[in-house]
Design a protein around this motif. Structure first.
Motif, PDB file in Angstrom:
ATOM      1  N   ASN A   1       0.816  -1.222   0.000  1.00 47.08           N
ATOM      2  CA  ASN A   1       0.000   0.000   0.000  1.00 47.08           C
ATOM      3  C   ASN A   1       0.847   1.267   0.000  1.00 47.08           C
ATOM      4  O   ASN A   1       0.372   2.343  -0.389  1.00 47.08           O
ATOM      5  CB  ASN A   1      -0.954   0.007   1.190  1.00 47.08           C
ATOM      6  N   ALA A   2       2.105   1.118   0.408  1.00 48.81           N
ATOM      7  CA  ALA A   2       3.032   2.252   0.370  1.00 48.81           C
ATOM      8  C   ALA A   2       3.813   2.296  -0.946  1.00 48.81           C
ATOM      9  O   ALA A   2       4.692   3.143  -1.120  1.00 48.81           O
ATOM     10  CB  ALA A   2       3.999   2.183   1.552  1.00 48.81           C
ATOM     11  N   GLY A   3       3.513   1.358  -1.835  1.00 52.00           N
ATOM     12  CA  GLY A   3       4.175   1.355  -3.141  1.00 52.00           C
ATOM     13  C   GLY A   3       5.478   0.595  -3.173  1.00 52.00           C
ATOM     14  O   GLY A   3       6.284   0.779  -4.098  1.00 52.00           O
ATOM     15  N   ARG A   4       5.694  -0.301  -2.215  1.00 50.56           N
ATOM     16  CA  ARG A   4       6.932  -1.082  -2.186  1.00 50.56           C
ATOM     17  C   ARG A   4       6.639  -2.533  -2.563  1.00 50.56           C
ATOM     18  O   ARG A   4       5.591  -3.081  -2.214  1.00 50.56           O
ATOM     19  CB  ARG A   4       7.575  -1.035  -0.804  1.00 50.56           C
ATOM     20  N   SER A   5       7.586  -3.156  -3.233  1.00 53.54           N
ATOM     21  CA  SER A   5       7.436  -4.553  -3.627  1.00 53.54           C
ATOM     22  C   SER A   5       8.342  -5.430  -2.774  1.00 53.54           C
ATOM     23  O   SER A   5       9.502  -5.098  -2.539  1.00 53.54           O
ATOM     24  CB  SER A   5       7.789  -4.736  -5.101  1.00 53.54           C
ATOM     25  N   HIS A   6       7.809  -6.540  -2.302  1.00 58.05           N
ATOM     26  CA  HIS A   6       8.600  -7.510  -1.555  1.00 58.05           C
ATOM     27  C   HIS A   6       8.946  -8.712  -2.413  1.00 58.05           C
ATOM     28  O   HIS A   6       9.543  -9.678  -1.933  1.00 58.05           O
ATOM     29  CB  HIS A   6       7.816  -7.985  -0.322  1.00 58.05           C
ATOM     30  N   LEU A   7       8.603  -8.644  -3.685  1.00 60.48           N
ATOM     31  CA  LEU A   7       8.742  -9.800  -4.567  1.00 60.48           C
ATOM     32  C   LEU A   7       9.694  -9.484  -5.704  1.00 60.48           C
ATOM     33  O   LEU A   7       9.539  -8.467  -6.399  1.00 60.48           O
ATOM     34  CB  LEU A   7       7.368 -10.188  -5.129  1.00 60.48           C
ATOM     35  N   ASP A   8      10.672 -10.358  -5.894  1.00 64.66           N
ATOM     36  CA  ASP A   8      11.586 -10.193  -7.014  1.00 64.66           C
ATOM     37  C   ASP A   8      10.805 -10.309  -8.320  1.00 64.66           C
ATOM     38  O   ASP A   8       9.953 -11.175  -8.489  1.00 64.66           O
ATOM     39  CB  ASP A   8      12.664 -11.278  -6.962  1.00 64.66           C
ATOM     40  N   GLY A   9      11.085  -9.434  -9.257  1.00 66.71           N
ATOM     41  CA  GLY A   9      10.394  -9.470 -10.533  1.00 66.71           C
ATOM     42  C   GLY A   9       9.250  -8.483 -10.631  1.00 66.71           C
ATOM     43  O   GLY A   9       8.712  -8.261 -11.722  1.00 66.71           O
ATOM     44  N   LEU A  10       8.866  -7.904  -9.499  1.00 69.24           N
ATOM     45  CA  LEU A  10       7.825  -6.879  -9.493  1.00 69.24           C
ATOM     46  C   LEU A  10       8.422  -5.614  -8.895  1.00 69.24           C
ATOM     47  O   LEU A  10       8.817  -5.590  -7.731  1.00 69.24           O
ATOM     48  CB  LEU A  10       6.612  -7.329  -8.674  1.00 69.24           C
ATOM     49  N   THR A  11       8.513  -4.565  -9.702  1.00 65.94           N
ATOM     50  CA  THR A  11       9.164  -3.340  -9.261  1.00 65.94           C
ATOM     51  C   THR A  11       8.216  -2.455  -8.471  1.00 65.94           C
ATOM     52  O   THR A  11       6.985  -2.612  -8.530  1.00 65.94           O
ATOM     53  CB  THR A  11       9.688  -2.555 -10.470  1.00 65.94           C
ATOM     54  N   ALA A  12       8.803  -1.492  -7.772  1.00 67.27           N
ATOM     55  CA  ALA A  12       8.001  -0.528  -7.023  1.00 67.27           C
ATOM     56  C   ALA A  12       7.122   0.288  -7.973  1.00 67.27           C
ATOM     57  O   ALA A  12       5.983   0.626  -7.643  1.00 67.27           O
ATOM     58  CB  ALA A  12       8.910   0.383  -6.217  1.00 67.27           C
ATOM     59  N   ALA A  13       7.637   0.579  -9.159  1.00 70.20           N
ATOM     60  CA  ALA A  13       6.846   1.334 -10.141  1.00 70.20           C
ATOM     61  C   ALA A  13       5.614   0.543 -10.564  1.00 70.20           C
ATOM     62  O   ALA A  13       4.524   1.116 -10.733  1.00 70.20           O
ATOM     63  CB  ALA A  13       7.704   1.670 -11.356  1.00 70.20           C
ATOM     64  N   GLU A  14       5.752  -0.759 -10.715  1.00 71.59           N
ATOM     65  CA  GLU A  14       4.614  -1.599 -11.080  1.00 71.59           C
ATOM     66  C   GLU A  14       3.593  -1.663  -9.955  1.00 71.59           C
ATOM     67  O   GLU A  14       2.379  -1.685 -10.204  1.00 71.59           O
ATOM     68  CB  GLU A  14       5.105  -2.997 -11.457  1.00 71.59           C
ATOM     69  N   VAL A  15       4.072  -1.708  -8.710  1.00 68.64           N
ATOM     70  CA  VAL A  15       3.147  -1.685  -7.571  1.00 68.64           C
ATOM     71  C   VAL A  15       2.381  -0.367  -7.543  1.00 68.64           C
ATOM     72  O   VAL A  15       1.170  -0.344  -7.311  1.00 68.64           O
ATOM     73  CB  VAL A  15       3.909  -1.898  -6.246  1.00 68.64           C
ATOM     74  N   ARG A  16       3.067   0.727  -7.810  1.00 69.80           N
ATOM     75  CA  ARG A  16       2.394   2.030  -7.815  1.00 69.80           C
ATOM     76  C   ARG A  16       1.344   2.106  -8.926  1.00 69.80           C
ATOM     77  O   ARG A  16       0.281   2.718  -8.740  1.00 69.80           O
ATOM     78  CB  ARG A  16       3.433   3.146  -7.961  1.00 69.80           C
ATOM     79  N   ARG A  17       1.625   1.477 -10.067  1.00 71.47           N
ATOM     80  CA  ARG A  17       0.625   1.444 -11.134  1.00 71.47           C
ATOM     81  C   ARG A  17      -0.598   0.636 -10.709  1.00 71.47           C
ATOM     82  O   ARG A  17      -1.736   0.981 -11.047  1.00 71.47           O
ATOM     83  CB  ARG A  17       1.234   0.871 -12.412  1.00 71.47           C
ATOM     84  N   MET A  18      -0.361  -0.458  -9.970  1.00 72.29           N
ATOM     85  CA  MET A  18      -1.484  -1.240  -9.450  1.00 72.29           C
ATOM     86  C   MET A  18      -2.339  -0.388  -8.515  1.00 72.29           C
ATOM     87  O   MET A  18      -3.576  -0.395  -8.594  1.00 72.29           O
ATOM     88  CB  MET A  18      -0.963  -2.480  -8.706  1.00 72.29           C
ATOM     89  N   LEU A  19      -1.687   0.342  -7.630  1.00 70.73           N
ATOM     90  CA  LEU A  19      -2.411   1.178  -6.675  1.00 70.73           C
ATOM     91  C   LEU A  19      -3.201   2.277  -7.395  1.00 70.73           C
ATOM     92  O   LEU A  19      -4.328   2.609  -7.010  1.00 70.73           O
ATOM     93  CB  LEU A  19      -1.431   1.806  -5.683  1.00 70.73           C
ATOM     94  N   ALA A  20      -2.614   2.814  -8.462  1.00 75.97           N
ATOM     95  CA  ALA A  20      -3.266   3.895  -9.198  1.00 75.97           C
ATOM     96  C   ALA A  20      -4.540   3.420  -9.895  1.00 75.97           C
ATOM     97  O   ALA A  20      -5.445   4.228 -10.155  1.00 75.97           O
ATOM     98  CB  ALA A  20      -2.305   4.482 -10.229  1.00 75.97           C
ATOM     99  N   THR A  21      -4.612   2.112 -10.173  1.00 74.57           N
ATOM    100  CA  THR A  21      -5.813   1.570 -10.829  1.00 74.57           C
ATOM    101  C   THR A  21      -6.777   0.922  -9.836  1.00 74.57           C
ATOM    102  O   THR A  21      -7.697   0.209 -10.240  1.00 74.57           O
ATOM    103  CB  THR A  21      -5.420   0.558 -11.914  1.00 74.57           C
ATOM    104  N   GLY A  22      -6.531   1.139  -8.538  1.00 71.53           N
ATOM    105  CA  GLY A  22      -7.515   0.729  -7.548  1.00 71.53           C
ATOM    106  C   GLY A  22      -7.139  -0.438  -6.664  1.00 71.53           C
ATOM    107  O   GLY A  22      -7.883  -0.780  -5.738  1.00 71.53           O
ATOM    108  N   PHE A  23      -5.987  -1.066  -6.900  1.00 69.04           N
ATOM    109  CA  PHE A  23      -5.591  -2.202  -6.063  1.00 69.04           C
ATOM    110  C   PHE A  23      -5.316  -1.756  -4.631  1.00 69.04           C
ATOM    111  O   PHE A  23      -4.709  -0.705  -4.405  1.00 69.04           O
ATOM    112  CB  PHE A  23      -4.341  -2.866  -6.646  1.00 69.04           C
ATOM    113  N   ARG A  24      -5.737  -2.579  -3.688  1.00 68.39           N
ATOM    114  CA  ARG A  24      -5.402  -2.348  -2.286  1.00 68.39           C
ATOM    115  C   ARG A  24      -5.111  -3.693  -1.624  1.00 68.39           C
ATOM    116  O   ARG A  24      -5.787  -4.695  -1.894  1.00 68.39           O
ATOM    117  CB  ARG A  24      -6.544  -1.654  -1.528  1.00 68.39           C
ATOM    118  N   ALA A  25      -4.110  -3.710  -0.745  1.00 67.19           N
ATOM    119  CA  ALA A  25      -3.776  -4.895   0.039  1.00 67.19           C
ATOM    120  C   ALA A  25      -4.308  -4.699   1.456  1.00 67.19           C
ATOM    121  O   ALA A  25      -4.289  -3.586   1.989  1.00 67.19           O
ATOM    122  CB  ALA A  25      -2.271  -5.112   0.060  1.00 67.19           C
ATOM    123  N   THR A  26      -4.776  -5.777   2.053  1.00 72.58           N
ATOM    124  CA  THR A  26      -5.376  -5.657   3.382  1.00 72.58           C
ATOM    125  C   THR A  26      -5.200  -6.956   4.158  1.00 72.58           C
ATOM    126  O   THR A  26      -5.017  -8.024   3.581  1.00 72.58           O
ATOM    127  CB  THR A  26      -6.880  -5.323   3.272  1.00 72.58           C
TER     128      THR A  26
END
Length: 419
Positions: A42-67
């Protein structure tokens, strides 16, 4: 407001699914019990190799949320369980994370939801473990009140050519309506959906695919030992054999196997009533062959040092690449750890280099990381290539290293000792 998809378990298989679904315009909720994972995403950080912080931020921008709030699962039209599984010391598949995810989902399950299990599981898991938990916890009936299916995960971390979109998706539902409901969902993500006869067949697909890899790797690992003893260049044998346009697929040996695609023997189930009473002999033998490769690599290290008048005890040994796969940061089950522990037991002085692993521990003690690869290779009595990352200039390393053992066949012929 309802969500299209809830992904339960945001790790190696769940998070890429959530990313793919988000990119396809699907409203995605990600559920995980680890607060560090959800807060980081939710802060835009990735804990997974192969998924960048920029990609996480794009997910968040399109409505994704982790809970970590399970109540949100009741909003989902489709829930996919991607909880991690692993093999225990008794070689039984640990399904505890799957059953816990099922209990959590059951408490919030609503009619008409499509539930899919993607976690690695034995044939029968969906019907005999997942179904009773969901029905008991929700008061609903699978196949009547909600759809239930299994779909084997086929993600190949680090693969630049095949991802979720262009890898056919196998689906087996409890009923034909269950299959079609799951197929309708996955049809939004992938180019091709393959319908299995039922969940057991879909689960057995994972069994076959995983064991196919293990058995064929075991075959070339045995060939590696045989060819070395017989004075045959195995790597040239493979080069020639793979020119056959039918009936042969090239596999290559290595220091062992690792990662998340472990060999599965359905004799070792987590519930005794379902044991077959006999193992899959080919799988059992493949596990044995692949399991002894780290020891064989250490034997080759000792022999190579001995040929040059050196002992393992006190020798400076540099290990290159400690992840389970090239160009990924994941060291899950990587054979490098056993190779290192055996060398330490023999008295070697170890260091390592891996562009993806900043810190590495073996036997609960840190292994020094080489800052300068060239200087470390020149200083080491023996350099061992365990994983061939693209960043490694192996021709240059072969010149710099005093001795180089290549367990991946990646160096030019004659440049190093090869497995």
């Amino acid at each position: 407001m309802p969500a299209d998809l809830a992904v339960i378990g945001l790790h190696h298989f769940g998070l890429p699914l959530a990313q793919s679904a988000t990119a396809a315009g699907i409203d995605v909720i990600g559920y995980d019990t680890d607060p560090a994972v959800t807060a980081g995403l939710n802060a835009g950080r990735s804990h997974l190799d192969g998924l960048t912080a920029a990609e996480v931020r794009r997910m968040l921008a399109t409505g994704f949320r982790a809970t970590g709030d399970p109540a949100v699962l009741g909003r989902a039209r489709t829930a996919v369980i991607c909880a991690p599984t692993s093999l225990g010391e008794d070689r039984a598949l640990d399904l505890s994370a799957v059953t816990e995810a099922a209990r959590t989902l059951a408490a919030h399950l609503r009619p008409h939801t499509t539930v899919v299990l993607e976690s690695t599981a034995y044939p029968g898991t969906t019907e005999e473990i997942l179904r009773p938990i969901l029905e008991h916890g929700s008061g609903l009936r699978a196949g009547r009140d909600f759809h239930l299916a299994y779909s084997p995960g086929r993600l190949d971390p680090g693969n630049r050519h095949h991802g979720i979109a262009n890898t056919p998706k196998v689906i087996g539902g409890l009923t034909s309506a269950c299959t079609e409901a799951a197929a309708a969902f996955y049809g939004r993500l992938t180019e091709r959906v393959v319908r299995a006869r039922g969940p057991r067949e879909a689960e057995a697909v994972k069994l076959l695919e995983t064991n196919y890899r293990q058995v064929n790797i075991a075959l070339v690992n045995e060939m590696a030992v045989f060819c070395h003893d017989a004075g045959i260049d195995l790597w040239d044998v493979i080069r020639c054999a793979e020119t056959k346009p039918f009936g042969f697929q090239a596999f290559r040996p290595g220091p062992g196997v690792g990662g998340h695609g472990f060999a599965l023997d359905p004799n070792y189930l987590s519930y005794p009533a379902r044991t077959l009473g006999y193992p899959l002999r080919m799988v059992e033998l493949a596990q044995e062959v692949n399991g002894r490769m780290p020891r064989y690599v250490v034997q080759r290290c000792a022999a190579l040092l001995n040929e040059h008048g050196k002992s393992v005890r006190g020798a400076r040994v540099l290990l290159l690449g400690v992840t389970y796969k090239a160009d990924v940061a994941d060291d899950e089950g990587a054979p490098a750890r056993e190779v290192a522990s055996r060398l330490l037991d023999l008295g070697a002085s170890l260091s390592y280099h891996d562009p993806y692993v900043p810190d590495w521990r073996v036997l609960d003690r840190p292994v020094p990381r080489a800052d300068s690869l060239w200087e470390a290779a020149a200083d080491a009595d023996l350099t061992v290539l365990l994983q061939h990352h693209r960043t490694y200039d192996l021709q240059g390393l072969a010149v710099k290293a005093q001795l180089l053992l290549d367990t991946r066949g990646a160096t030019p012929a004659g440049a190093a000792a090869r497995l």
